[in-house]
Design a protein around this motif. Structure first.
Motif, PDB file in Angstrom:
ATOM      1  N   ALA A   9       0.830  -1.211   0.000  1.00 30.43           N
ATOM      2  CA  ALA A   9       0.000   0.000   0.000  1.00 30.43           C
ATOM      3  C   ALA A   9       0.862   1.257   0.000  1.00 30.43           C
ATOM      4  N   LEU A  10       1.954   1.227   0.749  1.00 27.65           N
ATOM      5  CA  LEU A  10       2.852   2.379   0.786  1.00 27.65           C
ATOM      6  C   LEU A  10       3.474   2.611  -0.586  1.00 27.65           C
ATOM      7  N   THR A  11       3.835   1.540  -1.271  1.00 26.14           N
ATOM      8  CA  THR A  11       4.430   1.666  -2.611  1.00 26.14           C
ATOM      9  C   THR A  11       3.439   2.277  -3.588  1.00 26.14           C
ATOM     10  N   LEU A  12       2.233   1.724  -3.635  1.00 23.17           N
ATOM     11  CA  LEU A  12       1.225   2.238  -4.561  1.00 23.17           C
ATOM     12  C   LEU A  12       0.790   3.648  -4.178  1.00 23.17           C
ATOM     13  N   GLY A  13       0.569   3.889  -2.907  1.00 25.47           N
ATOM     14  CA  GLY A  13       0.110   5.192  -2.460  1.00 25.47           C
ATOM     15  C   GLY A  13       1.132   6.288  -2.693  1.00 25.47           C
ATOM     16  N   SER A  14       2.414   5.979  -2.597  1.00 28.18           N
ATOM     17  CA  SER A  14       3.438   7.000  -2.825  1.00 28.18           C
ATOM     18  C   SER A  14       3.457   7.438  -4.285  1.00 28.18           C
ATOM     19  N   VAL A  15       3.189   6.511  -5.208  1.00 29.47           N
ATOM     20  CA  VAL A  15       3.111   6.878  -6.623  1.00 29.47           C
ATOM     21  C   VAL A  15       1.876   7.739  -6.879  1.00 29.47           C
ATOM     22  N   TYR A  16       0.739   7.357  -6.289  1.00 28.50           N
ATOM     23  CA  TYR A  16      -0.465   8.182  -6.420  1.00 28.50           C
ATOM     24  C   TYR A  16      -0.208   9.589  -5.884  1.00 28.50           C
ATOM     25  N   PHE A  55      19.115   3.608 -26.424  1.00 29.55           N
ATOM     26  CA  PHE A  55      20.355   4.315 -26.107  1.00 29.55           C
ATOM     27  C   PHE A  55      21.127   3.652 -24.975  1.00 29.55           C
ATOM     28  N   GLN A  56      20.625   2.491 -24.514  1.00 31.53           N
ATOM     29  CA  GLN A  56      21.290   1.696 -23.480  1.00 31.53           C
ATOM     30  C   GLN A  56      21.667   2.535 -22.256  1.00 31.53           C
ATOM     31  N   MET A  57      20.815   3.483 -21.899  1.00 32.74           N
ATOM     32  CA  MET A  57      21.058   4.293 -20.715  1.00 32.74           C
ATOM     33  C   MET A  57      20.697   3.503 -19.461  1.00 32.74           C
ATOM     34  N   SER A  58      21.312   3.894 -18.365  1.00 33.16           N
ATOM     35  CA  SER A  58      20.903   3.310 -17.092  1.00 33.16           C
ATOM     36  C   SER A  58      19.485   3.764 -16.769  1.00 33.16           C
ATOM     37  N   LEU A  59      18.800   2.973 -15.982  1.00 35.56           N
ATOM     38  CA  LEU A  59      17.399   3.249 -15.692  1.00 35.56           C
ATOM     39  C   LEU A  59      17.219   4.598 -15.002  1.00 35.56           C
ATOM     40  N   TRP A  60      18.096   4.922 -14.054  1.00 39.57           N
ATOM     41  CA  TRP A  60      17.907   6.141 -13.267  1.00 39.57           C
ATOM     42  C   TRP A  60      18.252   7.393 -14.074  1.00 39.57           C
ATOM     43  N   LEU A  61      19.251   7.288 -14.966  1.00 37.61           N
ATOM     44  CA  LEU A  61      19.531   8.415 -15.862  1.00 37.61           C
ATOM     45  C   LEU A  61      18.364   8.614 -16.824  1.00 37.61           C
ATOM     46  N   ALA A  62      17.803   7.504 -17.322  1.00 36.48           N
ATOM     47  CA  ALA A  62      16.638   7.592 -18.209  1.00 36.48           C
ATOM     48  C   ALA A  62      15.461   8.233 -17.491  1.00 36.48           C
ATOM     49  N   MET A  63      15.299   7.933 -16.220  1.00 35.21           N
ATOM     50  CA  MET A  63      14.210   8.530 -15.456  1.00 35.21           C
ATOM     51  C   MET A  63      14.415  10.038 -15.312  1.00 35.21           C
ATOM     52  N   LEU A  64      15.640  10.465 -15.030  1.00 33.21           N
ATOM     53  CA  LEU A  64      15.919  11.890 -14.898  1.00 33.21           C
ATOM     54  C   LEU A  64      15.646  12.626 -16.209  1.00 33.21           C
ATOM     55  N   VAL A 146       9.398   4.027  -3.185  1.00 34.57           N
ATOM     56  CA  VAL A 146       9.038   4.753  -1.968  1.00 34.57           C
ATOM     57  C   VAL A 146      10.049   5.866  -1.691  1.00 34.57           C
ATOM     58  N   LEU A 147      11.342   5.552  -1.779  1.00 31.28           N
ATOM     59  CA  LEU A 147      12.378   6.545  -1.473  1.00 31.28           C
ATOM     60  C   LEU A 147      12.352   7.700  -2.462  1.00 31.28           C
ATOM     61  N   ILE A 148      12.238   7.400  -3.756  1.00 33.73           N
ATOM     62  CA  ILE A 148      12.221   8.459  -4.776  1.00 33.73           C
ATOM     63  C   ILE A 148      10.974   9.318  -4.628  1.00 33.73           C
ATOM     64  N   SER A 149       9.832   8.680  -4.427  1.00 35.54           N
ATOM     65  CA  SER A 149       8.578   9.428  -4.289  1.00 35.54           C
ATOM     66  C   SER A 149       8.631  10.373  -3.098  1.00 35.54           C
ATOM     67  N   ALA A 197       5.308  20.526 -12.395  1.00 34.61           N
ATOM     68  CA  ALA A 197       4.174  19.605 -12.316  1.00 34.61           C
ATOM     69  C   ALA A 197       4.312  18.476 -13.332  1.00 34.61           C
ATOM     70  N   ALA A 198       4.694  18.822 -14.567  1.00 36.97           N
ATOM     71  CA  ALA A 198       4.843  17.801 -15.598  1.00 36.97           C
ATOM     72  C   ALA A 198       6.016  16.872 -15.290  1.00 36.97           C
ATOM     73  N   ALA A 199       7.101  17.411 -14.714  1.00 34.80           N
ATOM     74  CA  ALA A 199       8.243  16.577 -14.347  1.00 34.80           C
ATOM     75  C   ALA A 199       7.852  15.570 -13.269  1.00 34.80           C
ATOM     76  N   LEU A 200       7.076  15.997 -12.292  1.00 36.88           N
ATOM     77  CA  LEU A 200       6.594  15.076 -11.260  1.00 36.88           C
ATOM     78  C   LEU A 200       5.687  14.006 -11.867  1.00 36.88           C
ATOM     79  N   GLY A 201       4.825  14.421 -12.808  1.00 36.87           N
ATOM     80  CA  GLY A 201       3.979  13.442 -13.486  1.00 36.87           C
ATOM     81  C   GLY A 201       4.803  12.433 -14.272  1.00 36.87           C
ATOM     82  N   GLY A 202       5.848  12.900 -14.959  1.00 35.66           N
ATOM     83  CA  GLY A 202       6.723  11.993 -15.690  1.00 35.66           C
ATOM     84  C   GLY A 202       7.430  11.014 -14.773  1.00 35.66           C
ATOM     85  N   ALA A 203       7.892  11.502 -13.604  1.00 31.06           N
ATOM     86  CA  ALA A 203       8.536  10.618 -12.632  1.00 31.06           C
ATOM     87  C   ALA A 203       7.570   9.541 -12.151  1.00 31.06           C
ATOM     88  N   ALA A 204       6.329   9.933 -11.877  1.00 33.20           N
ATOM     89  CA  ALA A 204       5.316   8.960 -11.458  1.00 33.20           C
ATOM     90  C   ALA A 204       5.076   7.922 -12.551  1.00 33.20           C
TER      91      ALA A 204
END
Length: 293
Positions: A9-16, A55-64, A146-149, A197-204
């Protein structure tokens, strides 16, 4: 069993909550319910997937980079769609209709480029490590979500409460005209708000893609419904309410699936929302806001 469901629930709720933060930020500062936020959320997942696959980027760089791309898209949408309506003093319904059009356009473009079927991150992209504490099982992905959110939520809350920028944004939320008379660059901060706002939406969107490992052009619409529910529950325009409302909705959904039936997941969650709003119509932290010149 109950402790494990709390983690889920904490995982799902933090994304919401993270998704709803962008939603409520736009409403609080611009006074607009941006119904294209779900489509930008969806694009965040696809941009990260594209960067990882091609582009074979790392996941976290791709997220940024996905956050930056979604933020830029939010500014473009503000400049081309919302800014002309602001200049014409369009009624409140006009931006909602315009952002519905933006959402439909982005969804159709994504469907044409990526196809309608679900796509997944390639094997090995998502960390498969896990941690166990007694009967409690926590994956690396859940911990990262959870940590990123919460880190992003804390950054936004700190900026809004402790910085000059946050004070300027709160002044605009109270009255754009008064903020302009005080020398605040209102239009620039409108663009900044759209970007954040859009950056937060993209992260989610990236985090949901990681959590379920299923990305679709149509994933934005259900999340949009959840985001609207969360900001109404928490109080329109209130950051604390968006955080707590998102956690509440995630808790309600997970517990209903675990102890009742997945068939009633949304019915129970939104039924609880309805009952809470009967008791407190303005939401947990909400109040009736009146903008004055």
């Amino acid at each position: 069993m109950f402790a494990q469901q709390l983690v889920n629930a904490l995982t799902l709720g933090s994304v919401y909550a993270l998704f709803a933060l962008g939603f409520t930020l736009i409403f609080g500062v611009l006074g607009v319910i941006n119904l294209s936020h779900g489509a930008i959320f969806m694009l965040g997942s696809y941009i990260a997937l594209l960067l990882v696959n091609h582009f074979q980027m790392s996941l976290w760089l791709a997220m940024l980079l996905a956050m930056l791309a979604c933020g830029t898209l939010g500014v473009i949408a503000d400049f081309l769609v919302l800014r002309p309506l602001r200049k014409r003093n369009a009624p409140h319904l006009a931006p909602m209709i315009a952002t519905i059009g933006v959402a439909i356009m982005l969804t159709n473009i994504s469907q044409g480029i990526f196809g309608a079927e679900n796509q997944r991150f390639p094997l090995g992209t998502i960390p498969e490590d896990s941690f166990s504490l007694g009967n409690l099982h926590l994956t690396a992905v859940q911990l990262a979500i959870v940590l990123i959110s919460f880190a992003l939520m804390l950054v936004l809350l700190t900026v809004m409460r402790k910085t000059q920028l946050g004070r300027a944004l709160r002044a605009i939320a109270e009255s754009p005209k008064a903020a302009y008379l005080l020398g605040i660059n209102v239009e620039a901060l409108f663009f900044f708000t759209s970007f954040a706002a859009a950056a937060l939406g993209g992260a989610a969107g990236v985090l949901v893609g990681l959590s379920f490992n299923a990305i679709s052009p149509f994933m934005g619409q259900p999340m949009l419904h959840k985001g609207i529910a969360v900001i109404i529950l928490g109080g329109m325009g209130d950051i604390r309410g968006a955080m707590l409302g998102g956690l509440f909705l995630g808790f309600a959904e997970v517990m209903s699936v675990a102890y009742l039936s997945s068939d009633f997941r949304d019915a129970i969650a939104f039924g609880l929302l309805f009952l809470i709003l009967l008791v407190r119509p303005a939401g947990m932290f909400g109040k009736i806001l009146e903008r004055k010149a």
